[in-house]
Design a protein around this motif. Structure first.
Motif, short mmCIF file in Angstrom:
data_model
loop_
_atom_site.label_atom_id
_atom_site.label_comp_id
_atom_site.label_asym_id
_atom_site.label_seq_id
_atom_site.Cartn_x
_atom_site.Cartn_y
_atom_site.Cartn_z
N LEU A 1 0.65 -1.21 -0.28
CA LEU A 1 0.17 0.37 -0.01
C LEU A 1 0.35 1.01 0.39
N VAL B 1 2.05 -3.45 7.97
CA VAL B 1 3.59 -3.08 7.32
C VAL B 1 3.42 -2.18 6.41
N LEU C 1 0.70 0.18 5.07
CA LEU C 1 -0.36 0.65 5.65
C LEU C 1 0.46 1.56 6.94
N GLY C 2 1.29 1.37 7.29
CA GLY C 2 2.75 1.89 8.22
C GLY C 2 3.18 3.13 8.00
N MET C 3 3.69 2.51 6.54
CA MET C 3 4.77 3.13 5.92
C MET C 3 3.99 3.86 5.02
N LEU D 1 1.51 5.61 5.62
CA LEU D 1 1.38 6.79 6.65
C LEU D 1 2.84 7.66 6.96
N ALA D 2 3.76 6.86 7.08
CA ALA D 2 4.85 7.43 7.44
C ALA D 2 6.15 8.07 6.75
N GLY E 1 3.42 11.47 5.83
CA GLY E 1 3.43 12.18 7.08
C GLY E 1 4.79 12.97 7.02
N GLY E 2 5.80 12.23 6.59
CA GLY E 2 7.29 12.77 6.96
C GLY E 2 7.22 13.64 5.81
N MET F 1 5.77 15.24 4.14
CA MET F 1 4.42 16.43 4.64
C MET F 1 4.87 17.35 5.24
N ARG G 1 -3.13 8.88 -0.74
CA ARG G 1 -4.42 8.33 -0.01
C ARG G 1 -5.35 7.96 -0.79
#
Lengths: 213, 360
Positions: free
Chosen positions: A66, A122, A124-126, A128-129, A132-133, A135, A212
């Motif tokens: 993802l 995994v 999904l977390g990547m 977001l991270a 987010g990072g 941005m 997203r």
């Protein structure tokens, strides 16, 4: 008869569907079939094709990725900021981006296999991270306007064939040629494929699909 | 090697407790009280919407499917409800019923595509979600409708520090717990999620439980949309995407110890997973962390928390024997039936040993 069966089989049905769709679109909008328009369409599809080729490896192993969308956004922003207006940085940044992508994939793969976390979680977390990072780094705005020589990779072509498409094919199949895009000036150098007529200086960020969904 | 045999729900609660302790310490360094009534209310309010979506998602994940369309169902539900209500309290019952029926219809479509057309749940619900997104984008330009004050109270009132929305969410969680643990549909859903072929050979109608799970999942997403409409006062076509409910609810479900491949998990684990996310969010809000950095922390927390118990094989199966097991009758009944079973077993091996021998 055999060919017909192949067309109806799952493997062939995709292409059958594609042909039906292309014909339907052409009937609705005949200008779609013009070589210039069609080449531009292929150029727009090329990034999706490249991403899908990567996703193929993961899906065939029964996993998910993802994080691709976020990774693309991250790559665009990082590359845009690092290249800046300096042409000489193009190649090093390209290499860095490939290494960065491989590193993200390595982290995904190691967490999936060593820590036994489902790849869905995994990546999904990547996702977001990464988003987010990046941005956080840029403050949420699209920044960086890379130099023209760097943008030529995405915008220009090699003798009428868009490079991103031919590279995804693994070979450079030169089209018969003879067509020129509407705005392509005849005096332009040999790399003058298909810069979209109306949008000559669009910011490169706008082409990135939202990460997203 | 000694291996801890812990229920995954217990581990989730352990992680939640750890999060609470770390959160309380972090918040107190900022000179704020983590356990103040206002803060607890904030956390519980943050839990309610994602909790509703995640309860529905738990059912679908238990059936070895996924529902990515929930984000758009949430948006659509908030719009339908707010438009039908139109600021008139008399329209509330009709609006709620129609909204939930539409959502159930979407769930039914999802379920039928997954079971009858045998399309992978990820792809089927992604497609349905895209259709809904197209519908929302073409028909609504912005927030629409008007929610009457009587309905807004649902999102605004509470008993002590506990908001009414959270109480509703927990009551529905109890209902779903009952469905999963005490009814035939629940047992069949576990069976189908674990292995559809074995479930089918055992005489379970494999389609029905999965369709029911998809319908309930969409209805719960609809309830979340209703709750959001009550909180916002209007319906919004983007409220679902803003919350990122599809992926976050799946994350909460997996965080709660439900296996993504289906067949094992619990509703209380999911509630625990939602609570972990809510506490992490709340702590970061109190500490005024950059909103983009929040996503980074959220991503790391999700992966790290799942890694804690994915590394050990501690996800318990439902007990087959002993108290609470699925076998009826005690040991005495088993002893009495032993001779009969042995006779049946020899009979079976005589007749069917060869054709089944090749299968692993």
């Amino acid at each position: 008869m055999n060919a017909l069966r192949t067309l109806v089989s799952p493997r062939g049905a995709v292409f059958l569907l594609l042909v039906i769709l292309l014909i339907a679109v052409t009937i609705l909008n005949p200008s779609f079939a013009e070589p210039g328009q069609f080449m531009r369409f292929i150029q727009r599809v090329a990034p999706v094709a490249i991403v899908a080729i990567g996703q193929y490896f993961v899906i065939i192993a029964g996993e998910f990725d993802l994080s691709q969308g976020s990774l693309i956004t991250a790559q665009v922003i990082i590359a845009g900021n690092l290249v800046g207006q300096d042409d000489s940085r193009t190649v090093p940044v390209l290499v860095l981006m490939v290494v960065f992508g491989a590193l993200v994939g390595l982290v995904n793969g190691l967490i999936t296999t060593l820590l036994k976390v489902p790849s869905f979680i995994v990546t999904l977390g990547m996702m977001l991270a990464l988003l987010g990072g990046v941005m956080w780094w840029t403050g949420g705005a699209a920044t960086g306007n890379p130099s023209d020589s760097f943008r030529e990779i995405g915008r220009g072509g090699i003798r009428d064939v868009c490079p991103s498409w031919s590279s995804s094919h693994g070979r450079c199949s030169c089209s018969p040629g003879g067509w020129r895009s509407a705005s392509g000036s005849p005096s332009a150098p040999s790399v003058s494929c298909s810069s979209p007529p109306a949008t000559t200086r669009e910011p490169s960020i706008t082409r990135v699909p939202g990460a997203r969904g | 090697m000694k291996r801890l045999r812990l229920d995954s729900t217990v581990i989730v609660l352990g992680i939640l407790l750890l999060t609470l302790i770390v959160g309380a310490i972090l918040v107190s360094t900022y000179g704020r009280n983590f356990f103040s009534a206002g803060n607890i209310r904030d956390i519980l309010t943050g839990m309610s919407v994602l909790g509703l979506v995640a309860i529905g998602q738990t059912l679908v994940v238990l059936g070895a499917s996924l529902d990515l369309s929930v984000t758009y169902v949430v948006s659509l539900s908030s719009l339908i409800a707010a438009t039908i209500m139109g600021g008139n309290a008399a329209n509330i019952p009709a609006a709620v019923v129609i909204t939930l029926l539409v959502c159930a219809g979407i769930g039914l479509v999802n379920g039928l595509i997954v079971t009858v057309l045998k399309v992978n749940g990820f792809i089927a619900t992604l497609g349905v979600g895209l259709i809904l997104q197209g519908f929302l984008n073409t028909n609504f330009e912005g927030s629409a409708g008007n929610v009457p004050w009587a309905f807004q109270l649902i999102g605004a009132t509470g008993i002590g520090p506990v908001p009414l929305s959270t109480i509703i969410m927990l009551a529905l969680a109890v209902l779903i717990w009952f469905l999963l643990d005490r009814t035939r549909t629940g047992a069949h859903l576990f069976a189908v999620g674990g292995d559809p072929e074995i479930a089918r050979l055992s005489g379970v109608r494999t389609k029905r439980p999965l369709i029911a799970a998809h319908v309930l999942c969409s209805v719960f997403a609809g309830l979340a949309g209703l709750l959001l409409a009550s909180r916002l006062g209007v319906g919004s076509p983007t409220v679902g995407q803003q919350g990122g409910y599809a992926l976050l609810s799946i994350a909460a479900v997996v965080l709660g110890g439900t296996v993504l491949l289906g067949g094992r998990g619990s509703i209380w684990g999911t509630i625990g997973g939602v609570a972990i996310l809510a506490v992490v969010d709340n702590v970061m809000s109190v500490m005024q962390v950059n909103p983009f950095l929040k996503d980074v922390v959220r991503g790391i927390v999700i992966v790290a928390a799942v890694a804690v118990y994915s590394r050990r094989a501690i996800i318990k199966r439902r007990p087959r024997f002993g108290t609470g097991g699925t076998r009826t009758g005690g040991d005495a009944a088993a002893k009495a039936a032993e001779a009969e079973m042995a006779a049946a077993a020899t009979h079976l091996t005589d007749t069917t040993a060869t054709p089944e021998g090749g299968r692993a």
